[in-house]
Design a protein around this motif. Structure first.
Motif, PDB file in Angstrom:
ATOM      1  N   GLN A   1       0.838  -1.189   0.000  1.00  0.00           N
ATOM      2  CA  GLN A   1       0.000   0.000   0.000  1.00  0.00           C
ATOM      3  C   GLN A   1       0.886   1.257   0.000  1.00  0.00           C
ATOM      4  O   GLN A   1       1.579   1.528   0.977  1.00  0.00           O
ATOM      5  CB  GLN A   1      -0.906  -0.001   1.233  1.00  0.00           C
ATOM      6  CG  GLN A   1      -1.951  -1.110   1.206  1.00  0.00           C
ATOM      7  CD  GLN A   1      -2.701  -1.221   2.504  1.00  0.00           C
ATOM      8  OE1 GLN A   1      -2.102  -1.196   3.582  1.00  0.00           O
ATOM      9  NE2 GLN A   1      -4.019  -1.370   2.424  1.00  0.00           N
ATOM     10  N   TRP A   2       0.823   2.030  -1.096  1.00  0.00           N
ATOM     11  CA  TRP A   2       0.059   1.798  -2.320  1.00  0.00           C
ATOM     12  C   TRP A   2       0.982   2.052  -3.497  1.00  0.00           C
ATOM     13  O   TRP A   2       0.939   3.082  -4.148  1.00  0.00           O
ATOM     14  CB  TRP A   2      -1.158   2.727  -2.385  1.00  0.00           C
ATOM     15  CG  TRP A   2      -2.254   2.325  -1.457  1.00  0.00           C
ATOM     16  CD1 TRP A   2      -3.244   1.418  -1.738  1.00  0.00           C
ATOM     17  CD2 TRP A   2      -2.485   2.772  -0.129  1.00  0.00           C
ATOM     18  NE1 TRP A   2      -4.081   1.295  -0.647  1.00  0.00           N
ATOM     19  CE2 TRP A   2      -3.640   2.113   0.360  1.00  0.00           C
ATOM     20  CE3 TRP A   2      -1.846   3.660   0.725  1.00  0.00           C
ATOM     21  CZ2 TRP A   2      -4.144   2.321   1.634  1.00  0.00           C
ATOM     22  CZ3 TRP A   2      -2.348   3.858   1.987  1.00  0.00           C
ATOM     23  CH2 TRP A   2      -3.492   3.188   2.427  1.00  0.00           C
ATOM     24  N   GLN A   3       1.839   1.093  -3.770  1.00  0.00           N
ATOM     25  CA  GLN A   3       2.757   1.190  -4.892  1.00  0.00           C
ATOM     26  C   GLN A   3       3.287  -0.198  -5.244  1.00  0.00           C
ATOM     27  O   GLN A   3       3.202  -1.133  -4.450  1.00  0.00           O
ATOM     28  CB  GLN A   3       3.935   2.114  -4.553  1.00  0.00           C
ATOM     29  CG  GLN A   3       4.831   1.584  -3.435  1.00  0.00           C
ATOM     30  CD  GLN A   3       5.989   2.503  -3.117  1.00  0.00           C
ATOM     31  OE1 GLN A   3       6.271   3.432  -3.866  1.00  0.00           O
ATOM     32  NE2 GLN A   3       6.657   2.257  -2.016  1.00  0.00           N
TER      33      GLN A   3
ATOM     34  N   ASN B   1       1.383   3.396 -12.199  1.00  0.00           N
ATOM     35  CA  ASN B   1       2.500   4.115 -12.798  1.00  0.00           C
ATOM     36  C   ASN B   1       2.708   3.580 -14.210  1.00  0.00           C
ATOM     37  O   ASN B   1       1.927   2.759 -14.685  1.00  0.00           O
ATOM     38  CB  ASN B   1       3.786   3.997 -11.947  1.00  0.00           C
ATOM     39  CG  ASN B   1       4.234   2.559 -11.753  1.00  0.00           C
ATOM     40  OD1 ASN B   1       3.742   1.634 -12.400  1.00  0.00           O
ATOM     41  ND2 ASN B   1       5.176   2.355 -10.834  1.00  0.00           N
TER      42      ASN B   1
ATOM     43  N   ARG C   1      -1.397  -0.928 -13.395  1.00  0.00           N
ATOM     44  CA  ARG C   1      -2.504  -0.606 -12.503  1.00  0.00           C
ATOM     45  C   ARG C   1      -2.630  -1.686 -11.435  1.00  0.00           C
ATOM     46  O   ARG C   1      -2.257  -2.838 -11.650  1.00  0.00           O
ATOM     47  CB  ARG C   1      -3.833  -0.546 -13.280  1.00  0.00           C
ATOM     48  CG  ARG C   1      -3.875   0.493 -14.385  1.00  0.00           C
ATOM     49  CD  ARG C   1      -4.085   1.878 -13.801  1.00  0.00           C
ATOM     50  NE  ARG C   1      -4.274   2.871 -14.851  1.00  0.00           N
ATOM     51  CZ  ARG C   1      -3.301   3.573 -15.404  1.00  0.00           C
ATOM     52  NH1 ARG C   1      -2.041   3.354 -15.032  1.00  0.00           N
ATOM     53  NH2 ARG C   1      -3.556   4.479 -16.319  1.00  0.00           N
TER      54      ARG C   1
ATOM     55  N   TRP D   1      -6.246   4.340  -0.846  1.00  0.00           N
ATOM     56  CA  TRP D   1      -5.633   4.969  -2.014  1.00  0.00           C
ATOM     57  C   TRP D   1      -5.420   3.989  -3.162  1.00  0.00           C
ATOM     58  O   TRP D   1      -4.512   4.152  -3.976  1.00  0.00           O
ATOM     59  CB  TRP D   1      -4.307   5.621  -1.610  1.00  0.00           C
ATOM     60  CG  TRP D   1      -4.480   6.678  -0.565  1.00  0.00           C
ATOM     61  CD1 TRP D   1      -4.113   6.609   0.743  1.00  0.00           C
ATOM     62  CD2 TRP D   1      -5.105   7.951  -0.735  1.00  0.00           C
ATOM     63  NE1 TRP D   1      -4.457   7.751   1.405  1.00  0.00           N
ATOM     64  CE2 TRP D   1      -5.075   8.602   0.526  1.00  0.00           C
ATOM     65  CE3 TRP D   1      -5.688   8.601  -1.819  1.00  0.00           C
ATOM     66  CZ2 TRP D   1      -5.602   9.863   0.720  1.00  0.00           C
ATOM     67  CZ3 TRP D   1      -6.229   9.866  -1.622  1.00  0.00           C
ATOM     68  CH2 TRP D   1      -6.177  10.491  -0.367  1.00  0.00           C
ATOM     69  N   HIS D   2      -6.277   2.996  -3.244  1.00  0.00           N
ATOM     70  CA  HIS D   2      -6.185   2.019  -4.337  1.00  0.00           C
ATOM     71  C   HIS D   2      -6.188   2.699  -5.706  1.00  0.00           C
ATOM     72  O   HIS D   2      -5.436   2.325  -6.609  1.00  0.00           O
ATOM     73  CB  HIS D   2      -7.347   1.030  -4.234  1.00  0.00           C
ATOM     74  CG  HIS D   2      -7.652   0.308  -5.510  1.00  0.00           C
ATOM     75  ND1 HIS D   2      -6.856  -0.698  -6.010  1.00  0.00           N
ATOM     76  CD2 HIS D   2      -8.679   0.455  -6.408  1.00  0.00           C
ATOM     77  CE1 HIS D   2      -7.374  -1.147  -7.145  1.00  0.00           C
ATOM     78  NE2 HIS D   2      -8.463  -0.462  -7.405  1.00  0.00           N
ATOM     79  N   GLY D   3      -7.039   3.702  -5.869  1.00  0.00           N
ATOM     80  CA  GLY D   3      -7.163   4.355  -7.173  1.00  0.00           C
ATOM     81  C   GLY D   3      -5.915   5.086  -7.618  1.00  0.00           C
ATOM     82  O   GLY D   3      -5.776   5.403  -8.803  1.00  0.00           O
ATOM     83  N   TYR D   4      -4.987   5.359  -6.682  1.00  0.00           N
ATOM     84  CA  TYR D   4      -3.759   6.055  -7.031  1.00  0.00           C
ATOM     85  C   TYR D   4      -2.579   5.096  -7.191  1.00  0.00           C
ATOM     86  O   TYR D   4      -1.443   5.548  -7.340  1.00  0.00           O
ATOM     87  CB  TYR D   4      -3.434   7.094  -5.957  1.00  0.00           C
ATOM     88  CG  TYR D   4      -4.414   8.238  -5.948  1.00  0.00           C
ATOM     89  CD1 TYR D   4      -4.213   9.359  -6.750  1.00  0.00           C
ATOM     90  CD2 TYR D   4      -5.568   8.187  -5.168  1.00  0.00           C
ATOM     91  CE1 TYR D   4      -5.123  10.408  -6.764  1.00  0.00           C
ATOM     92  CE2 TYR D   4      -6.479   9.229  -5.171  1.00  0.00           C
ATOM     93  CZ  TYR D   4      -6.251  10.333  -5.974  1.00  0.00           C
ATOM     94  OH  TYR D   4      -7.162  11.358  -5.992  1.00  0.00           O
ATOM     95  N   MET D   5      -2.841   3.818  -7.147  1.00  0.00           N
ATOM     96  CA  MET D   5      -1.763   2.834  -7.232  1.00  0.00           C
ATOM     97  C   MET D   5      -1.533   2.464  -8.698  1.00  0.00           C
ATOM     98  O   MET D   5      -1.977   1.439  -9.191  1.00  0.00           O
ATOM     99  CB  MET D   5      -2.113   1.588  -6.410  1.00  0.00           C
ATOM    100  CG  MET D   5      -0.941   0.638  -6.202  1.00  0.00           C
ATOM    101  SD  MET D   5      -1.374  -0.634  -4.990  1.00  0.00           S
ATOM    102  CE  MET D   5       0.012  -1.751  -5.165  1.00  0.00           C
TER     103      MET D   5
ATOM    104  N   HIS E   1       1.086   0.876 -19.210  1.00  0.00           N
ATOM    105  CA  HIS E   1       0.549   1.342 -17.934  1.00  0.00           C
ATOM    106  C   HIS E   1       0.443   0.173 -16.959  1.00  0.00           C
ATOM    107  O   HIS E   1       0.058  -0.929 -17.340  1.00  0.00           O
ATOM    108  CB  HIS E   1      -0.832   1.975 -18.122  1.00  0.00           C
ATOM    109  CG  HIS E   1      -0.822   3.183 -19.008  1.00  0.00           C
ATOM    110  ND1 HIS E   1      -0.982   3.102 -20.375  1.00  0.00           N
ATOM    111  CD2 HIS E   1      -0.652   4.497 -18.720  1.00  0.00           C
ATOM    112  CE1 HIS E   1      -0.916   4.312 -20.893  1.00  0.00           C
ATOM    113  NE2 HIS E   1      -0.723   5.179 -19.915  1.00  0.00           N
TER     114      HIS E   1
END
Length: 298
Positions: free
Chosen positions: A161-163, A246, A232, A240-244, A230
């Motif tokens: 969490q969260w990366q 890159n 996801r 913060w799942h939605g921001y995980m 991408h």
């Protein structure tokens, strides 16, 4: 002799073979639409051609889209013909048609056709799923392997969490917060998690695998030409799942080797100041490591 005043009006007679008209119109439309959809629409479906697994999924989408096109054509012709031919006209008396009885031949034909379709799709889907190592995690002991899995380049994908972070054990064990892969290479991704369940999804590569704590979930991908893709998290994993997410990159061999050498120099420079990971010199993949998980969930 005059007709009885209360006698029911005569039913209109129609000798037109409406069923044959529908079948002919359906066949003509299907012959035209199916190749057009397969050739021009099918290739537009995701995930794209950035990997062998992605190419396989695009092909699968082409086949299934072509497969379903005649069915959609039949529905369109049936409803259009019915609306045009049998709609009530102005000032026309609306009468019930003759009662319909079961037709065993049509029922048998329907069962045979639909059963054949389902069995074909099941067999086709199973074959496609297994031939490239499935493109999805199957745990530490996969049931399906790509052809060159024994020589695949190893990368560990670590969710927390969260990366996501990425470890390269064959390059000295350094880690990166961006996934870089060499082009035209078989890759084995070892997906795990340090806290809750995540799901690693490299969208354009056509790869998705659950990241479970304490599990080495192996998935394979064969990269193609250089591209950007991408990443996801596809599993609800906290606030913060939605921001995980890159981006990742597939680089040609020279660019990847240059990047890897740079990362190795940086890792060597800072390694004396770090706590040694518990797997240093041991198993190539560990499910805990230092620094500790961020624990940003509290």
């Amino acid at each position: 002799m005059a007709a009885e005043p209360n006698a029911a009006p005569a039913r209109p007679s129609d000798s037109t073979n409406h069923g044959m008209r529908v079948v002919v119109a359906w066949l003509v439309l299907s012959v035209i639409a199916t190749p057009l959809v397969a050739i021009f629409v099918g290739p537009l479906f995701p995930p794209g051609n950035a990997s062998a697994e992605g190419q396989g999924q695009v092909f699968d989408n082409q086949v299934m889209t072509a497969f379903v096109t005649p069915i959609l054509c039949l529905l369109a012709v049936f409803f259009a013909y019915g609306l045009i031919t049998f709609h009530a006209r102005r000032n026309e008396a609306i009468l019930d048609g003759p009662p319909l009885r079961n037709d065993s031949q049509i029922q048998l034909l329907w069962i045979v056709i639909t059963t054949t379709m389902v069995l074909f799709l099941a067999g086709f889907g199973t074959y496609e799923l297994l031939k490239d190592g499935s493109g999805g995690g199957q745990g530490p002991n996969p049931i399906a392997f790509p052809a060159n899995h024994k020589t695949a380049f190893q990368v560990q994908v670590i969710g927390q969490q969260w990366q996501f972070t990425y470890r390269y054990p064959s390059l000295g064990g350094f880690e990166s917060n961006e996934l870089l892969l060499p082009a035209n290479t078989d890759i084995a991704l070892h997906v795990t998690s340090l806290d809750v369940v995540h799901s690693f999804w490299a969208v354009e590569l056509g790869v998705k695998a659950d990241a479970n704590p304490g599990v080495d979930n192996i998935t394979y991908v064969e990269t193609k030409s250089p591209t950007t893709f991408h990443v996801r998290c596809a599993e609800l994993c906290g606030l913060w799942h939605g921001y995980m997410f890159n981006n990742g990159k597939v680089d040609d061999s020279a660019q990847f080797d240059s990047w890897a050498a740079q990362q190795q120099r940086l890792y060597t420079a800072i390694e004396p100041f770090m706590n040694k990971p518990p797997d240093k010199g041991g198993a190539p993949f560990a499910h805990t490591y230092l620094p500790q998980p961020t624990r940003r969930a509290g």
